[in-house]
Design an enzyme around this catalytic site. Sequence first.
Site, PDB file in Angstrom:
ATOM      1  N   GLY A 265       0.822  -1.204   0.000  1.00 23.55           N
ATOM      2  CA  GLY A 265       0.000   0.000   0.000  1.00 23.55           C
ATOM      3  C   GLY A 265       0.856   1.254   0.000  1.00 23.55           C
TER       4      GLY A 265
ATOM      5  NE  ARG B 216       8.929  -5.597  25.479  1.00 19.82           N
ATOM      6  CZ  ARG B 216       8.206  -6.400  26.245  1.00 19.82           C
ATOM      7  NH1 ARG B 216       7.074  -5.961  26.773  1.00 19.82           N
ATOM      8  NH2 ARG B 216       8.623  -7.618  26.510  1.00 19.82           N
ATOM      9  CB  ILE B 217      11.158  -4.424  18.720  1.00 20.38           C
ATOM     10  CG1 ILE B 217      11.939  -3.143  18.369  1.00 20.38           C
ATOM     11  CG2 ILE B 217      10.864  -5.222  17.453  1.00 20.38           C
ATOM     12  CD1 ILE B 217      11.218  -2.183  17.455  1.00 20.38           C
ATOM     13  CG  LEU B 218       5.003  -4.866  19.706  1.00 15.88           C
ATOM     14  CD1 LEU B 218       3.614  -4.550  19.165  1.00 15.88           C
ATOM     15  CD2 LEU B 218       4.963  -4.988  21.232  1.00 15.88           C
ATOM     16  CG  ASN B 219       7.088 -10.802  15.136  1.00 15.72           C
ATOM     17  OD1 ASN B 219       8.206 -11.318  15.206  1.00 15.72           O
ATOM     18  ND2 ASN B 219       6.099 -11.336  14.434  1.00 15.72           N
TER      19      ASN B 219
ATOM     20  CE  LYS C 108      11.193 -15.337  11.788  1.00 11.58           C
ATOM     21  NZ  LYS C 108      10.866 -16.740  11.424  1.00 11.58           N
ATOM     22  CB  THR C 109       6.954  -8.856  11.379  1.00  8.93           C
ATOM     23  OG1 THR C 109       6.663  -8.632  12.757  1.00  8.93           O
ATOM     24  CG2 THR C 109       6.430 -10.221  10.974  1.00  8.93           C
TER      25      THR C 109
ATOM     26  N   GLY D   5       4.678   2.563  16.225  1.00  5.14           N
ATOM     27  CA  GLY D   5       4.572   2.055  14.855  1.00  5.14           C
ATOM     28  C   GLY D   5       5.901   2.231  14.153  1.00  5.14           C
TER      29      GLY D   5
ATOM     30  CD  GLU E 270       3.913   6.092   7.528  1.00 10.21           C
ATOM     31  OE1 GLU E 270       3.825   6.980   6.689  1.00 10.21           O
ATOM     32  OE2 GLU E 270       3.074   5.914   8.437  1.00 10.21           O
TER      33      GLU E 270
END
Lengths: 167, 332, 777
Positions: free
Chosen positions: C281, C668-671, C673-674, C741, C744
């Site tokens: 997107g 904080r980084i949640l996942n 890998k992604t 987030g 970006e």
Amino acid sequence: MSIIINGSPAALPADPRTSLLDLLRDTLSLPGTKKGCNQGACGACTVLVDGDRILSCLALAVQYDGRHVTTIEGLAEDGALHPLQQAFVVHDGFQCGYCTPGQICSAIGMAAEAKRGIPSHVSEDLSADVVLTRAELQERMSGNLCRCGAHNGIIDAISEYNTEVAA
Amino acid sequence: MNPFRYARADDAADAVALVTAGGTAAFLGGGTNLVDLMRETVARPDSLVDVSGLSDEITETDTGGLLIGAAVRNTALAGHLAVRTRYPLLSRAILGGASAQIRNMATVGGNILQRTRCTYFYDTAGSRCNKRDPGAGCDAIDGFNRIHAILDASPECVATNPSDMCVALAALDATVHIRSLGGARTIAFTDLHRTPGETPEYDTVLEPGDLIVAVELPALPFSAQSTYRKVRDRASYAFALVSVAAALDVQDGRVRDVRLALGGVAHRPWRAWKAEAALRGAPATAQSYRDAADAELADARPLSDNGFKIELARRTIVAVLTELAGPDGEAA
Amino acid sequence: MSIVDTAKSAAQGVVQGVMSKLVPLAPDSWIPGGTPDPLIRHQHGLIGTEVSRLDGPLKVRGAARFAAEVPLDNLTYAALVFSTIARGRIATLDTTAAEAAPGVVLVMTHRNAPQMNAPALFGTSATACGASNLPVMQDDSIHWNGQPVALVLAETQDQADHAASLIAVGYAAEPSVTAFADAKAKGKERGLFFGQPLENIVGDAEAALAKAPHSIDRTYRTPRHAHNAIEPHAATIAWDGDTLLLHDTTQMVSSEAATVADIFGIAADQVRVISPYVGGGFGAKGLWDHQILGAAAARVAGRPVRIALSREGVYRIVGGRTLTEQRVALGAEPDGRFTALIHDGTVAMTPHNNMPEPFILGTRSGYAADSFKLSVDTVTMNMMANTFMRAPGESVGTFALESAIDELADELGIDPIALRIRNEPTKDPLSGLPFSSRHLVAAWRAGAERFGWDARPAVPGSRREGEWLVGFGCAAATYPYYRMPGAAARITLTRDGEALIEVAAHEMGMGTTTTTAMVAAERLGLPIERITVRYGDSIIPGTIMAGGSQQTAAIGAAVIAAHRALVAELLKLAGNDSPLAGLSPDEVGSEDGGLTRIDDATRRESYASILGRAQRDTVVVAEQASPPLEQMHWSMHSYGAMFCEARVNAVTGETRIARFLGSFDTGRILNHKTARSQFRGGIIMGLGMALMEETQFDERNGRIMNPSLAEYHLPVHADVPDIDVIWTDIADPHTPMGAHGIGEIGITGVAAAVANAVHNATGRRVRDLPITLDKLL
């Protein structure tokens, strides 16, 4: 007049304009092969014809009478992911997933080309056996665009798959 | 894409008969260029004669060269052992073009006849183009012309030939074998593509019904000492801004013989005859290479956006010749 | 912008103005995030681990059905005809050949298109999302080169495309503005971004600049860019009476349903937009003319429609990032301290949209300085409405600002990282608000060490390896923490301990479904295998736009609210026989498949037990997220330090990126890998912007001349080095999960890091993107 798709024969289209891509997506309900540009510029529509990777958007289906086409839907066997598909999941070799089927089919075709000794633009010695270094993989996969920027994961996945196949 | 009839040719004679049977027929090879042009409505043939199943063999000639069937796929040609070892510039030129998928589809004949990437040529709805629509005018001359010609352009057309393979074939003194209703004939590869002049709608000297059936490479004693360098806007899968195909024979510090051609600079693959003449017998030095490049590019005429190509071509020629001369030449 | 729009914007501005005065003064505890999210303390769960995408197996099998792949009976295929002039009227229109062509079902033009209301412009109401407020195919007027003037429906795509090529349109051209210089000559207006003027003045920056002992004053230019998601825009559309079903690829299901309903004059719940998979997107997958035209044609023809834009069509009717011309002037003391920071300039817009590429956003909180003069002016052109593209504002703004800082560092003889750290602010330099979480200096130091910054060539152009000149460059990255109002979540908990989480959010590859499942699993105390996430459907309550990198925060806050409602409901059901009897929702949390008293783990009861005793199979709760007041109480941003090793060919001028490192401070980084993929994806798009991307807009007639993936260059595999990504992983105490987030920020700062590395390699400063080889010969 028929074309063999993932092992099953399918009728060729009556309208010779029909691309192999549209035949797959619109007629045969195999939308795993993606339409990214319909211009031969992105690689999303890559399928394997008799093992060679081609762009199904630039292929008129009528030209492929009697040929064996393998699409992304034809890779998994008995419901189990193909090892390269699994490697893409493990290495996060995609984000949106739209270019992914083309990347995977392309990588499988690439491995076969390398095995046949086809050099690439970055091969220093055109006569030597092909060693799929990272630079070789990146050059050979450059016909498959990815806009999400999963390039590192894609190359990681293919590297792992090639290593395991070679081992 | 307009509706069309499709027929598969059994052999060259059949193909020629089919394509000259009336209407606006076209030969279809791998489709990588023609199908795209048809979808963009640049090309509107009413029938297609599929010649992709004709000769796809590569054979040795009596004179030590190679005869390449027009339906040989680009990958097969680039990967052929004799090409890789004896004509590396041809392998490298092909491998520098397009993507592996396209090279797997594209035929040698189709590659030779691929049309320009001028974006005004492609824009059937919104732009004027003399090549597409003779007499309409040219929107490229004063538009985006970064990829356009610096040599031999005309006020009618500033398009470039986009092929990489053709640059190598131009350098190699290849011959094109033609089949037509009138029989068989050959054309020197360097005579095949045209300068645009006042009739840019014709890319080549081929007449309607002429089918390229093969390309012949002559033996060239020093063609193993050759390469192809392509300069472009990204690392892969982009058309050349400038490319150089060269084979160089240096002995005792002098250029004994040379083949040199440029891509991305003209309406046709550009054989650098002037540079070659300047180089033969000259010392194998960077100065000689610069002088040769200058001789070749003396007539170059920049447009608003593509003046850089003159300097880029000059530098690339010098770099390629320096590389090929290796330790036999003087360090640049 | 019309008078009405201006009035609306002003009204919104007043409300925001009042709030923005009060909220900063409120005690922390009144503000969402005033008390840290308890999940921040969870250190040994799923959060912060590597979890493969839950939708991965589906996608690698090619089994995820995208919008153009939804099977419908009796489907017709649409093709569009685009105008070839920038402004004027349709003078002649001959559709007879098209109507007679084989397979044609309908030819629709302004003559027979149904009456439709103009799309409500993005931001003019809570759900308005029109990219432009021009009416769609309602009259013969032409507003941009590429505007749809006719639509053909046929039985196959080939038939539709061919018939469309048979339509003959003649135009009466009217004067148009298609050259940026002409647009500037006609006058500028101060840009309004969501109703707020893009202007910040502190002190007299020009005077400070004039007397600064050291200064630079430069102009930077960025061209138009196109998002180029590999999935072209497409929709499969069917009417059932007065109810419209839109299978779309969109970043805004709920807003789109509401806006489309308004266009057709029907109730919002008569439009359902479904978008489970979005093939990329980056800001472009919103409401454009094709969905509206497709729905109109489906209504006229009485048959379902698939409208899949050609790649050219995407360029003609979907806007991209507009061009910018930016001035950055910096005044500094000999020690590098900024005395003046000026960042202003001009962008192009249309008379019908409201997206003034806000390139000063990142500058507002980037650095301390004695004086500021920041502004964005707009000029109008007759062109496709420009729109958001990944980090609108910051991506191009950081190119200018961070290039200029590099130029000043050169001028001062100070290391560019040291210069940035010297001007690190302790509070928001313009608003004076405290930062919620800012650890950029830590990111700089960690990045510099990992990258080996101390090996940077001290003198530009001094390091050469064969033909290649080698240089290092760096730049700061920044993007705000956003959380938009209107988010909601619905939780359905079953007696056997399964939970369905429903959010009107989107998955276009960010990993949203996976992180949502991870977070929900932790919040509900359930294994991730027992969580199902439903999303991408406008019938789900709430509005969660996939924009502004806000989905994670918006979903997080909505799930916090829904979870609290769930706990309350469960406590009610638990009744007096439960070990939890008498406790309030604030005293209870979820753990191990049940509720537990927060400070006394012995008082607990499983969900199965509570529901069993209550004889309930399921509990369903839906709740709105708290209003996002935290953004007015703290200055909330993500940061990064970007490092680039560029190699420039001394012969050809070709630039290759040998190495790239992003060192991020994004909560904080949640996942892991992604997240790594998200950062890399942004960086790679930034590399494209730096080196090759440009939408070629012919200034003679406003026509886009490279509407193709062959001629608009995106980075290919061979252009992309291994990209290293590290992060501080310091939780923001004031955000859900402590996260920000991250979709970006990756693109920001990249172009400057590349330009700075190219300068270090060659001594050449390129201030006009992209850095193509002709600029380095």
